[in-house]
Design an enzyme around this catalytic site. Structure first.
Site, mmCIF file in Angstrom:
data_model
loop_
_atom_site.group_PDB
_atom_site.id
_atom_site.type_symbol
_atom_site.label_atom_id
_atom_site.label_comp_id
_atom_site.label_asym_id
_atom_site.label_seq_id
_atom_site.Cartn_x
_atom_site.Cartn_y
_atom_site.Cartn_z
ATOM 1 N N SER A 395 0.881 -1.195 0.112
ATOM 2 C CA SER A 395 0.059 0.017 -0.022
ATOM 3 C C SER A 395 0.929 1.310 -0.012
ATOM 4 O O SER A 395 0.274 2.440 -0.079
ATOM 5 C CB SER A 395 -0.831 -0.189 1.194
ATOM 6 O OG SER A 395 -0.032 -0.013 2.347
ATOM 7 N N HIS A 416 -2.679 -2.586 -5.918
ATOM 8 C CA HIS A 416 -2.961 -2.310 -4.533
ATOM 9 C C HIS A 416 -4.573 -2.420 -4.423
ATOM 10 O O HIS A 416 -5.435 -1.552 -4.795
ATOM 11 C CB HIS A 416 -2.503 -1.119 -4.165
ATOM 12 C CG HIS A 416 -3.066 -0.724 -2.880
ATOM 13 N ND1 HIS A 416 -2.892 0.805 -2.584
ATOM 14 C CD2 HIS A 416 -3.344 -1.131 -1.593
ATOM 15 C CE1 HIS A 416 -3.521 0.672 -1.170
ATOM 16 N NE2 HIS A 416 -3.541 -0.325 -0.770
ATOM 17 N N GLU A 428 -5.393 0.147 -7.426
ATOM 18 C CA GLU A 428 -4.427 0.814 -7.895
ATOM 19 C C GLU A 428 -3.309 0.159 -8.569
ATOM 20 O O GLU A 428 -2.688 -0.752 -7.897
ATOM 21 C CB GLU A 428 -3.750 1.568 -6.595
ATOM 22 C CG GLU A 428 -4.503 2.989 -6.248
ATOM 23 C CD GLU A 428 -3.698 3.518 -5.076
ATOM 24 O OE1 GLU A 428 -3.779 4.929 -4.916
ATOM 25 O OE2 GLU A 428 -2.964 3.120 -4.304
ATOM 26 N N ASN A 466 -3.201 6.463 -0.564
ATOM 27 C CA ASN A 466 -2.914 6.572 1.059
ATOM 28 C C ASN A 466 -2.170 7.818 1.121
ATOM 29 O O ASN A 466 -2.073 8.357 2.370
ATOM 30 C CB ASN A 466 -1.890 5.374 1.368
ATOM 31 C CG ASN A 466 -2.964 4.287 1.612
ATOM 32 O OD1 ASN A 466 -4.168 4.254 2.021
ATOM 33 N ND2 ASN A 466 -2.402 3.024 1.763
#
Ligand code: 3H9
Length: 680
Positions: A395, A416, A428, A466
């Protein structure tokens, strides 16, 4: 086919959108058929893949050429026709496409067709009679369900409901033609409709949960008009609501998201004819929450998947959890017994990693620690056949460094997934410096099969999702120090439309993981920058969130409902005191500005650095990975609707008040100065 039946085709590839030219064509063909004495009945059908996906969404907000009939005009003409008109539906009949069919005197479809009124998903209501004709055909309750949810249903269900008169067993056009001759002129808008107050009350209650999303409530109002007003007034009311919504920011946002979802797969230097590796089998490493969820994605899509986990008890626990989730879906009737068995057969577990040797893709989902990931990739490199795609579910870590531990960096990519992986739509796809075009194209095709929205991102700490989350959370933490409490921040953000505030989300995910990361990064943390110790201090109390019954909130035994905790309030107030901050109350709007503008500012930096290809890709990450309200179009589109001048002004003010973290992104500053938007 008999000369007595005239087949009129809708022919506007790829989806037979009912644009201006199609409407003019349909009107002319109808008039010609009516004027032709040889013709006794008419069949309306679609050329190509489907009947029709409805109005041409690209035409919304644009003026049609003078003299072009509107869709309601065309449908009225069809319904008033003195010769029977039968809709022959194959593929999809959606939105205006289904409304056109509802104006016909009968409807017949192939068994694999899908039908529905998905207008609410575009922030509008059906605007060509759908909210008036459907309740007359199938009753208020069923119509409300279909119109407010906007889902397409399979033809057999539509038949059972009474939308379709027949499912064609053989050739669709022949079946439609034989039905057309002699079919009575059953005009849907003349059918009686019975009010159903309890169905309305239930629908209103369900729609109220959609936190600020207008279309479902508006759709209920339109159906109510059908049930309570004379037909003519009902149709007028629907039109009024449609015209108002089609011009709304919510509908503009949702239409943009619709196209953004299709554009995300278009990668400038990866042309559509790029060679794609067919994925017929998959492996997943790690059977924790993420690994298990990812394995389920493959099994759900019918792809055999082996989950490799070196710790036998973790493997057993993980497989049991998967079994439990499938079992619960089966018992709730979400999947059939056959489907349950099929998925369980597709999924197997092993402690023997050599079983991954022949798989086409392996997704690594082990602990988020670079050395562990590198060692896993070194092993995979020696185990897997040449050409296997080696994907990491990291991540935040550097995909290039992970790829560097293999002899085949061109086959390495980040995939991800977001938690829970079997539910959240986002994937992702992290492109490393050496990731090949074939690897990217293959993973994008796989994402489609897994029913995921894939977004291409570049390598940086936290990628798009993130990295923006860090910026957002940081501001939330500073708000706590400045005077707000966790439940106030959460409430403001939820009222804005997110499914959860940052603190309820942190408690759900567990606070200990972030704490471990922060401890690891402590030595390299840039000390002059503002840093909130509140999350660390909460962890020091052994409060790791829901799993320990306490975190930013406390939880009653067996409950997941966050309860504000005076102990945390005094901890936070103590921190403010230590820092010499005079606490002050924050309004809902102030909280939203601080948190959401932090997201936008970070998103602008991401765009500038080329980590995302386009602003709409950033929006998709937040819509599908974090539940950012779709009807606001994602953070970057939302910024455009607020006005970048205003957003920049606020960010510049926060920067002055709080320093470096809120330094305005140069792109934001430039666009604000030039009067531009992120969409440009
Ligand atoms: C409406 O009808 C209003 C009325 O009530 C009232 C009017 C007065 N318009 O999705 P795909 C494009 S509102 C324009 O990849 P699939 C799409 O962008 C409408 N363009 O195909 C893509 O373009 P590109 C209510 C449209 O086979 C290409 O077609 N209807 C439209 O995976 C292929 O699309 C809906 O909401 C459109 N209506 O899925 C249905 N639809 O190639 C919207 C598609 O340049 N459509 N395009 O990227 C869908 O849900 C799916 O397209 C469908 C096919 C399920 C039909």
């Amino acid at each position: 086919m008999s000369d007595k039946v005239r087949v009129v085709f809708i022919d506007n590839p790829p989806v037979n959108g009912l644009g201006a030219a199609v409407r003019t064509h349909l009107m002319k063909e109808l008039e010609r058929a009516l004027a032709d004495e040889e013709v006794e009945a008419i069949v309306l059908a679609g050329k190509g893949k489907m009947f029709s996906a409805g109005a041409d969404i690209r035409e919304f907000g644009k003026k049609a050429p003078p003299g072009t009939p509107s869709l309601p005009d065309v449908i009225d003409a069809v319904e008033r026709s003195t010769k029977p008109v039968v809709a022959a539906i194959h593929g999809v009949a959606a939105g205006g496409g289904l409304e056109l069919a509802l104006g016909c005197h009968a409807r017949i479809a192939s068994s694999d067709a899908r039908l529905g009124l998905p207008e609410v998903t575009l922030g509008i209501v059906p605007g060509a009679g759908g909210t008036q004709r459907l309740p007359r055909l199938i009753g208020v309750r069923e119509a409300l369900g279909l119109i407010t949810e906007g889902k397409l249903i399979p033809a057999p269900k539509a038949h059972a409901l009474g939308i379709l008169d027949e499912i064609a067993s053989g050739d669709l056009l022949s079946a439609a033609a034989s039905r057309a001759s002699g079919t009575p002129l059953r005009r849907t808008s003349e059918l009686p409709v019975t009010d159903d107050p309890s169905a309305f009350a239930e629908a209103e209650k369900a729609a109220a949960k959609s936190r600020g999303f207008e279309a479902p409530l508006a759709a209920i109002e339109a159906v109510k008009a059908a049930a309570t007003l004379p037909a003519e007034q009902g149709f007028r009311k629907e039109r009024e609501i449609f015209l108002k919504l089609v011009a709304s920011d919510q509908s503009k946002a949702l239409r943009r998201v619709f196209f953004a979802e299709r554009e995300a797969a278009k990668i400038p230097d990866v042309p559509p004819d790029t060679n794609v590796k067919e994925i017929v089998s998959a492996g997943v490493i790690g059977c924790g929450t993420m690994g298990g969820g990812i394995a389920m994605c493959f099994a759900n899509a019918g792809i055999p998947v082996v989950v490799a986990e070196s710790d036998p008890s973790a493997l057993e626990r993980g497989l049991e959890k998967i079994f439990g989730l499938y079992e619960s879906s089966r018992s709730k009737g979400r999947i059939s017994k056959d489907e349950f068995e099929r998925r369980m057969t597709l999924l197997s577990g092993t402690a023997d990693f050599s079983r991954l040797s022949q798989t086409d893709i392996v997704v690594e989902a082990v602990f988020e620690e670079m050395d562990i990931k590198k060692s896993v990739f070194r092993d995979l490199d020696s185990i897997c056949k040449p050409g296997t795609i080696l994907a990491t579910n990291t991540s935040s870590l550097d995909v290039n460094e992970i790829a560097g531990s293999t002899s085949r960096p061109s086959s390495v990519i980040g995939t991800h997934f977001f938690s829970p992986a079997n539910v959240m739509k986002l994937m992702e796809c992290v492109r490393g410096a050496q990731t090949s075009k074939e690897t990217i194209a293959s993973v994008f095709q796989l994402a489609k099969r897994l029913d995921k929205v894939a977004v291409l991102v570049g390598v940086c700490d936290g990628f798009v999702g993130n990295r923006m989350l860090y910026a957002y959370r940081r501001q939330a933490d500073f708000l706590l120090e400045d005077g707000a409490l966790p439940h106030e921040v959460d409430q403001a953000v939820v009222e804005f439309g997110l499914p959860m505030g940052p603190y309820a989300m942190a408690d759900l995910a567990g606070l200990d993981i972030g704490w471990a990361v922060r401890k690891r990064q402590e030595a390299t943390r840039p000390k002059p920058l503002r840093y909130s110790t509140i999350p660390d201090r909460i962890c020091e109390l052994g409060r790791f969130g829901q799993k320990t019954g306490a975190g930013f909130y406390r939880y009653e035994k067996g409950s997941r409902t966050p309860v504000p905790d005076p102990e945390i309030a005094s901890l936070i107030e103590g921190v403010s005191k230590e820092l010499g901050i005079e606490r002050r109350p924050f309004t809902r709007d102030e909280i939203v500005e601080r948190c959401i503008y932090a997201l936008i500012n970070e998103g602008a930096k991401i765009l500038e650095e080329g980590i995302a290809l386009r602003a709409s890709d950033v929006d998709l990450v937040w819509i599908h990975g974090f539940g950012f309200p779709r009807y606001r179009g994602g953070p970057m589109f939302y910024a455009d609707t607020v006005g970048l001048k205003k957003v920049y002004g606020a960010v510049a003010r926060f920067h002055e008040e709080q320093g470096e973290w809120m330094r305005p992104a140069p792109l934001l500053e430039r666009l604000a100065r030039e009067g531009g938007t992120f969409q440009d």
